[in-house]
Design a protein around this motif. Sequence first.
Motif, short mmCIF file in Angstrom:
data_model
loop_
_atom_site.label_atom_id
_atom_site.label_comp_id
_atom_site.label_asym_id
_atom_site.label_seq_id
_atom_site.Cartn_x
_atom_site.Cartn_y
_atom_site.Cartn_z
N UNK A 29 0.84 -1.20 0.00
CA UNK A 29 0.00 0.00 0.00
C UNK A 29 0.87 1.25 0.00
N UNK A 45 -4.90 -9.38 -7.98
CA UNK A 45 -4.97 -9.99 -6.64
C UNK A 45 -3.54 -10.16 -6.13
N UNK B 73 4.07 11.48 8.06
CA UNK B 73 4.20 10.13 7.52
C UNK B 73 3.34 9.15 8.31
N UNK B 74 3.47 9.26 9.61
CA UNK B 74 2.65 8.36 10.44
C UNK B 74 1.24 8.93 10.56
N UNK B 78 -1.62 10.30 5.69
CA UNK B 78 -0.93 9.18 5.07
C UNK B 78 -1.53 7.86 5.54
N UNK B 79 -1.75 7.77 6.82
CA UNK B 79 -2.31 6.53 7.34
C UNK B 79 -3.67 6.25 6.73
N UNK B 81 -4.67 7.26 3.77
CA UNK B 81 -4.47 6.83 2.38
C UNK B 81 -4.04 5.37 2.35
N UNK B 82 -3.09 5.03 3.25
CA UNK B 82 -2.61 3.65 3.27
C UNK B 82 -3.74 2.69 3.60
N UNK B 85 -5.98 2.28 0.61
CA UNK B 85 -5.34 1.39 -0.36
C UNK B 85 -5.40 -0.06 0.11
N UNK B 86 -5.09 -0.21 1.41
CA UNK B 86 -5.11 -1.56 1.97
C UNK B 86 -6.49 -2.19 1.86
N UNK B 89 -7.21 -3.05 -1.69
CA UNK B 89 -6.47 -4.25 -2.07
C UNK B 89 -7.13 -5.50 -1.50
N UNK B 90 -7.52 -5.38 -0.22
CA UNK B 90 -8.16 -6.55 0.41
C UNK B 90 -9.47 -6.90 -0.27
N UNK B 92 -10.19 -6.28 -3.39
CA UNK B 92 -9.84 -6.91 -4.67
C UNK B 92 -9.42 -8.36 -4.44
N UNK B 93 -8.56 -8.55 -3.43
CA UNK B 93 -8.09 -9.90 -3.15
C UNK B 93 -9.24 -10.83 -2.82
#
Lengths: 372, 311
Positions: A29, A45, B73-74, B78-79, B81-82, B85-86, B89-90, B92-93
């Motif tokens: 990420x 994936x 950053x922490x 940012x967190x 956004x991360x 994204x996470x 992604x999850x 999608x996975x």
Amino acid sequence: MADIDTAALQENFAAVAAHGDGVALYFYSYLFLRHPETREMFPPAMDKQRDRLLTALGRIVSNVDRVGELVPYLQDLGRDHRKFGALAGHYPAVGDALLRTLEHFSGDAWNDRLLGDWTAAYGIVAGTMSSAADAAAETEPASWDATIVDVEHPTFDIAVLRVRTDVPVPYVAGQSLSVEPTDLRPREWRFYTPASPPGGDEFDLHVRLVNGGAVSAALTLSAQPGDRLRLGPPFGRMMLDPESERPVLLIAGSTGLAPMKAIIGQIALGTPRPTHLYFGARSAREVYDAAALDALERQHDWLTVVTAVSDDSAGWGGATGLIGDVAAPAADWSGHDVFVCGSPPMVEATVKLLVAGGVPDKQVKFEEFGEG
Amino acid sequence: MTEAMPVSGERAGITGDDLRSVKFGRAFGRGYEQGEVDSFLDRCASWMDWFNERLKASEQRNAELQEQVATSIKGAEVQQAISILTGAQQTADTTVRQADNYSATVMTEAKQLYEETRRRAVALEEETTARAQTLERETQAKADAVWKTASGRAAAVERESERTAKAVVDAARRRAEKLEQESQARVKELSAQAAAEQEELDAQTAYLSTLRDSTRIQMQKFLEGMLDHVLDEYGRAHPLAAEAASDANRPPGEVPPPGVVRYGLDRRRTRRPYGVAGQDPRPVRQPVPPPRTQDQFEVLDMAKTNGKEPS
């Protein structure tokens, strides 16, 4: 890595890795957030990719003191990563993401000393990988374009694909290539082994359908003549020793037959050595290449083929049992060069039996199936 | 960056005040103009004070900036956004994994179905083969049994036929023997009859022959008497006739003298004696009576009765 406190790195990594999948999830990420251009190198994936990252990192960290093992691994990794389109410029981006991830999961344990050591360690890893990639770039392309020219289904879940490349891929008989079904499953790469000796611009791949396997499903169920593939550089150490004159024992489970056929072809091109091939399948249906094996056995008087069925012997009139159990006690193999290829349990059990039967370790070479 | 502060403290052992209060020892000979030195030191002290102020401010600013960078950053954005994204992604996975799992399930089921079907086909084949073998064995057994029964019955029939045939033959033979005996008896009877008739015939023949002989002798004597008379009466007139008459009296076999002509009654002597008119001397064969067919019918009826299955 004289100035690096490797023990501290290992300790830190163990603590971070305890967070499991979240670590790699955070890593990618962060990477995609800060360096969006890297996203297209990866498949949609990412779960398998994350497993791979953690495995690779774990391997690097645990071998950090054993440079002799680590360096060839990193060189292979660097050479292989060219096919993804990885460039020297991507290494700092990955390093940044890695450090941020480690910092994120280290919490209060994170300090400048760790930062410095990780930075130095990553520098060495990235340097080794990218110089191997640069060296490879001088002798070979990042990947080879290929086309499927023929598809055969000896049984509904096994496909034999005839693949043509524009230029011969410089593999050695027994080595494997990573294959990306460019159209069917882009960005998914799996290793398959050519079933013919090298030198030509065509070879066969044997693909067995793994339930739910992305690439194997695409190649067994959907692949058509004309479909495009990309091939990564050849890897693997299961190959003939050109200096050896020992007779040869080949033991294959299912599509582990492919490298054995390549090796038989290679032997036929040189000085023939007495060769035994033991081929095992779960059921009579999966004895998928019987005609070709019969033909090979007729063609070469130095070749003996034994086929056995392990699970479902309905309609089977030949030998039965696990192929390792059939092969190992059949003769004294201690003077043979032995090659084993099949599923991880099959390889483990067979190698164990052979070594217990007196075959020296150094004469046994093996490969295991990966995921489909 | 609190750890960095003592570093600057150590190095800041010289302040503006230090420079201002510094006293140098006097020595003979060469020396600097004290007024000039003092004035330079004042300038240095002022600059040092200013510099230290600036440095302190800069370090503070730097620390603040570092803090800011670390926070950013922490930090929340940012967190956030991360984590977005996470999450993406999850998602999608998960989606892909669900699809893969579904396809894995379908493939597994299809494979199981295939294997099951195949096993069943093989089992069916084996069962069919077994059944066919059983059927073949049964059929064979049945055929054997039928054959055994049939051949048994055939043997019985054969034995029966043999017995019947033997009976017929025996009957026929007995009949033939009987007929033969009968015919022999008949022959004997007829032979006897024939012999009797022959005897009678012989007797008649003998009688007739005697009668003939005596008749002939009587006739001869009569004729000789007649001839003698004739000779006596007429023979002197013709010598040739007289000679002829004497020839006739000669015994048989005696050769007449040459020149004597034989004629007249002599020829009769060469004739065979006549049998009795209408009587053949050979025995007369009586026709054999035809077999009595009634007996044969009786035999056949008997055969028929014996051929029947015992009821």
